[in-house]
Design an enzyme around this catalytic site. Structure first.
Site, PDB file in Angstrom:
ATOM      1  N   GLY A 215       6.790   0.452   2.834  1.00 20.61           N
ATOM      2  CA  GLY A 215       6.039   0.280   3.828  1.00 20.61           C
ATOM      3  C   GLY A 215       4.555  -0.652   3.223  1.00 20.61           C
TER       4      GLY A 215
ATOM      5  N   PRO B 197       1.174  -0.752   1.649  1.00 18.69           N
ATOM      6  CA  PRO B 197      -0.184   1.156   1.523  1.00 18.69           C
ATOM      7  C   PRO B 197      -0.981   1.266   2.511  1.00 18.69           C
ATOM      8  CG  PRO B 197      -0.244  -1.482   0.184  1.00 18.69           C
ATOM      9  CD  PRO B 197       0.506  -1.793   0.673  1.00 18.69           C
ATOM     10  N   GLY B 198      -1.067   2.522   1.860  1.00 18.21           N
ATOM     11  CA  GLY B 198      -2.288   3.541   2.952  1.00 18.21           C
ATOM     12  C   GLY B 198      -1.088   3.874   4.086  1.00 18.21           C
ATOM     13  N   VAL B 199      -0.390   3.562   4.417  1.00 17.24           N
ATOM     14  CA  VAL B 199       0.400   3.971   5.673  1.00 17.24           C
ATOM     15  C   VAL B 199       1.365   5.826   5.570  1.00 17.24           C
ATOM     16  CG1 VAL B 199       0.975   1.633   6.046  1.00 17.24           C
ATOM     17  CG2 VAL B 199       2.284   2.900   5.349  1.00 17.24           C
ATOM     18  N   GLY B 200       0.866   6.179   4.386  1.00 11.85           N
ATOM     19  CA  GLY B 200       0.422   7.763   3.968  1.00 11.85           C
ATOM     20  C   GLY B 200       2.919   8.211   3.549  1.00 11.85           C
ATOM     21  N   LYS B 201       3.079   7.185   3.070  1.00 15.03           N
ATOM     22  CA  LYS B 201       4.539   7.350   2.134  1.00 15.03           C
ATOM     23  C   LYS B 201       4.528   8.347   1.531  1.00 15.03           C
ATOM     24  CE  LYS B 201       4.548   3.185   0.194  1.00 15.03           C
ATOM     25  NZ  LYS B 201       3.480   2.685   0.965  1.00 15.03           N
ATOM     26  N   THR B 202       3.331   8.065   0.465  1.00 12.27           N
ATOM     27  CA  THR B 202       3.848   9.401  -0.760  1.00 12.27           C
ATOM     28  C   THR B 202       2.793  10.887  -0.206  1.00 12.27           C
ATOM     29  OG1 THR B 202       2.648   8.032  -2.496  1.00 12.27           O
ATOM     30  CG2 THR B 202       2.532  10.636  -3.026  1.00 12.27           C
TER      31      THR B 202
ATOM     32  N   SER C  21      10.288 -19.019   8.990  1.00 13.45           N
ATOM     33  CA  SER C  21       9.638 -18.908  10.122  1.00 13.45           C
ATOM     34  C   SER C  21       8.605 -18.969  10.551  1.00 13.45           C
ATOM     35  CB  SER C  21       9.479 -16.505  10.091  1.00 13.45           C
ATOM     36  OG  SER C  21       7.886 -16.736   9.523  1.00 13.45           O
TER      37      SER C  21
ATOM     38  N   LYS D 147       3.916  -8.424  12.473  1.00 14.19           N
ATOM     39  CA  LYS D 147       3.799  -9.768  12.419  1.00 14.19           C
ATOM     40  C   LYS D 147       3.236  -9.065  14.134  1.00 14.19           C
ATOM     41  CE  LYS D 147       7.299 -13.008  10.248  1.00 14.19           C
ATOM     42  NZ  LYS D 147       8.146 -13.464  11.123  1.00 14.19           N
TER      43      LYS D 147
END
Length: 782
Positions: A359, A361-366, A683, A726
């Protein structure tokens, strides 16, 4: 000193050229003769009973030397003995007679004959100075023979009876370890006293070198004896202490290390290897460098949690509660973790999964990895792989290298202290490779459940079981992950957050966290929904929430300054107006001009590794010869997509109400702004076709309309990827209607409800439907 007279005598002698060998008068030496000309010269000497003339070559690489390839002074020599070898060579023993100067060469039948002038000083006795040189040189030679052990005492004794200075010098030269050039210089020195002087200087140099060698040898012997003495004393001390029942600090050190090995509960094979290394360590002197290497190795082996594990507390309700407390949304990820916990409860021997969270950056993966560990009551270990390019970072270095250590996988296990931690491999898409190896290939064994039960680390050289480790990897760009590695992981995609989700995250998580870090009382400040929305829309443009958290932290710091500086104790409400006062003018404006209609302008939506974004595709026509120009740093696939759309419009120009000759009378320029950013992908076919038709018809598309889809030459619209990202980007930009391929209808279920509510989706199968949605009517019938 009286000047000696040279006796001159000229004659013709068979020539035997020598390679890197110089023969002196009175010297007996064996030679191996192999060159045909040299063999013929030896045969001629034997047949004619004449001496050979031995002369050293200037360049030993020359096979057939001429007079310019030979030194000017050589030695006439008698043949004492010959032995013919099976390969045609002759082994010859020669004795030097006298010096001779080479005057010329004459070619005979198979060999060279040398014209030689004898040059020897007459032996008229020695004056006092020459006698002094003789005594000094003989004394130095005795010292050399004693120190080097290369000359027998009998040879040294035989030199004492020689009264001729020339003979003494030549015999000493025969035993000195000199190079060919120095020997030739001594041979060409005709004056006996001068020759003895040079020999004396050479003997002085050799004796000095031998003295240095002796000192170095003695020093090394002392060091070795000291090490052996320490070892013997240490062994004796151990024996005495065992008899007395006492131990010293060193013995406690040995016992402590052995105790660590015994307590580690290693597998049988590992324990046997550890005991073998420990036995070597006990026998080794403490001052030995190898001792420290073995000790470090044993400590690493003992520190690995071979059998220590966390006890899984499997409570699905509690796990769901922990995940919801730490993260808002992320439904799919939470469902997958709860599935693993349920399987683990039913089957204790199930293998640990390998999840890959992909995903922007900054969506909370870590941070999600920490929540997973908390929900499962396991230890959490994180290793960042960004920028790693050495395979040894994963597998470790072999112990032959100085400062070698295990790889990061083993180090992480030791740091976690259990064999079943939640192990996060962060930024797995940002590894690279060079001449030191490919770390992504080393990860294949780590992340393969069928292989990682026997992971081999180069440093440990034993198998480590990783089956119980719960591996979680993270990446921003799924396409940067090598395919073999991608195949071993279960990919869970995290899309960017909607504005509503960001608002909930900010109010529930970010604002309380930053207020606590800045020391602000929760009762003193209250963030409103409108205030958070203002920050999101005016001060951030991102898929995640990192910038949003930074802006909230900025507000909290400014409030802290007011509280400390002015004693501001009233409760502060962070609304739209207060956000502007604290953060200043907005960095991003909610400008809808981009979504308003314009001739030749169409809006597309794109997917990037940091989330979704919108593209403005502009087309301009000028009078020309039908050239098509594409700018905006477009990739090859996007260029081909534009060419396909242009070809479709040319093929159906009449049906679309466009002059059929436009391809010959107009130059077409298609541009995608923000040219510094590379763009690629198929696309954009639909929005490019709409932009081209808008410019040709001089008619703007409908407002607040965005579109995506790949166009074929027959007008079919094919599905695209990244639909959720998108749609989120279109929603952030204020788009109201989105044209989407019919085959992407299945992807709409992943779109958040609040986004679906604000968007109108037009599902199409053919480009005609997109043109109808853009211009409000169908194309002309013919």
């Amino acid at each position: 000193m009286t000047r000696t007279k040279r006796v001159k005598k000229t004659g013709l002698l068979p020539l035997l050229p020598l390679k890197d060998v110089v023969v002196f008068p009175q010297m007996v030496l064996p030679l191996l003769v192999g060159r045909p000309a040299s063999v013929a010269a030896v045969d001629e000497s034997l047949a004619s009973d004449r001496p050979l003339f031995l002369c050293s070559q200037v360049d030993p690489e020359v096979d057939s030397p001429g007079i310019e390839d030979l030194h000017g002074v050589g030695v006439a020599a008698n043949i004492l003995q010959t032995l013919r070898m099976p390969d045609g060579t002759i082994k010859v023993v020669v004795e030097g007679l006298s010096r001779g100067r080479l005057l010329g060469l004459a070619h005979r039948d198979g060999y060279e004959e040398a014209e030689v002038e004898q040059v020897e000083a007459p032996d008229d006795g020695a004056d006092e100075e020459t006698v002094a040189y003789m005594r000094m040189t003989l004394g130095q030679f005795e010292d050399y023979a004693h120190a080097s052990q290369r000359v027998s005492p009998e040879v040294v004794g035989s030199l004492h009876g020689i009264e001729s200075p020339a003979m003494l010098g030549d015999l000493i030269c025969a035993y000195l370890p000199l190079g060919a050039s120095e020997r030739q210089e001594l041979l060409e020195e005709l004056e006996p006293s001068a020759r003895l002087e040079r020999i004396s200087a050479l003997l002085m140099r050799e004796n000095d070198l031998l003295d240095i060698e002796r000192r170095v040898r003695d020093r090394m012997r002392d060091q070795m004896e000291r090490g052996q003495r320490e070892y013997y004393l240490h062994e004796q001390l151990k024996a005495i202490q065992q008899e007395l029942g006492t131990r010293d600090e060193g013995m406690d050190e040995f016992a402590g290390l052995r105790n660590q090995i015994d307590k580690a509960r290693m597998p049988k094979e590992v324990h046997q290897k550890a005991l073998r290394e420990y036995a070597r360590f006990e026998r080794m002197p403490s001052m030995s460098p190898e001792s420290g290497v073995i000790r470090t190795y044993l400590e690493w082996l003992a520190d690995i949690p071979w059998s220590k594990r966390s006890r899984d507390v499997i409570d699905l309700k509690e796990a769901r509660k922990v995940l919801d407390e730490d993260h808002y949304g992320l439904v799919k990820v939470k469902e997958r973790i709860l599935e693993f916990l349920a399987v683990r409860k039913l089957n204790k021997r199930s293998k640990g999964p390998v999840l890959c969270l992909v995903g922007p950056p900054g969506v909370g993966k870590t941070s999600l990895g920490k929540s997973v560990a908390r929900a499962m009551k396991r230890k959490f270990v994180r290793v960042s792989l960004g920028g790693i390019r050495d395979e040894a970072e994963i597998r470790g270095h072999r112990r032959t290298y100085v400062g070698a250590l295990p790889g990061r996988i083993v180090q992480g296990l030791v740091r976690g202290g259990v064999k079943n931690p939640v192990f996060m491999l962060d930024e797995v898409d940002k590894m690279s490779m060079d001449f030191r190896g490919d770390p992504s290939s080393a990860l294949l064994e780590v992340l393969d459940p069928e292989q990682n039960h026997a992971f081999s680390d180069h440093y440990l050289e034993v198998d480590v079981d990783l089956r119980e480790v719960f591996f979680i990897t993270t990446a921003n760009d799924e396409f940067e992950i090598p395919l073999p590695l991608h195949d071993r992981m279960e990919v869970v995609r995290l899309s960017g957050y909607t504005a509503y989700e960001k608002e909930r995250i900010a109010l529930q998580f970010l604002a309380p966290k930053q207020m606590q870090e800045c020391g602000i009382d929760a009762e003193a400040v209250r963030f409103t929904s409108k205030g958070i929305q203002t920050i999101i829309q005016g001060y951030t443009r991102e898929a995640g929430v990192r910038e949003l958290e930074r802006q909230i932290a900025n507000i909290c710091r400014k409030i802290a300054v007011r509280v400390v500086g002015k004693g501001h104790n009233r409760r502060m409400v962070i609304n739209e107006k207060r956000v502007g006062e604290l953060l200043g003018p907005p960095e991003y404006f909610d400008n809808r001009a981009d979504t308003k209609p314009g001739v030749g302008v169409a809006v597309g939506v794109a997917w990037t590794s940091v989330g979704g974004d919108i593209l403005h595709i502009e087309t301009s026509l000028t009078r020309g010869k039908g050239e098509v120009v594409l700018t905006g740093q477009l990739g090859e696939v996007m260029r081909e997509s534009a060419q396909a759309a242009y070809t479709y419009l040319r093929a159906h120009a009449r049906e679309l109400g466009v002059p059929a000759t436009f391809a010959k009378t107009y130059d077409v320029h298609v541009h995608v702004p923000e040219g510094a950013i590379p763009k690629d992908g198929p696309s954009a076919g639909v929005p490019i076709a709409v932009s081209l038709l808008s410019a040709l018809k001089k008619r703007a598309p409908k407002s607040s309309l965005a579109m995506t889809g790949e166009v074929t030459l027959r007008g079919r619209v094919l599905p695209v990827g990244g639909v959720k990202e998108k749609m989120l980007a279109a929603h952030r930009a204020g788009i109201k209607t989105v044209v989407l391929p019919k085959e992407n209808e299945k992807d709409l279920r992943d779109i958040p409800r609040e986004v679906k509510k604000d968007l109108n989706f037009v599902l199409i199968e053919h480009i005609d439907q997109a043109l109808t949605a853009a211009f409000g009517r169908s194309r002309k019938k013919t």
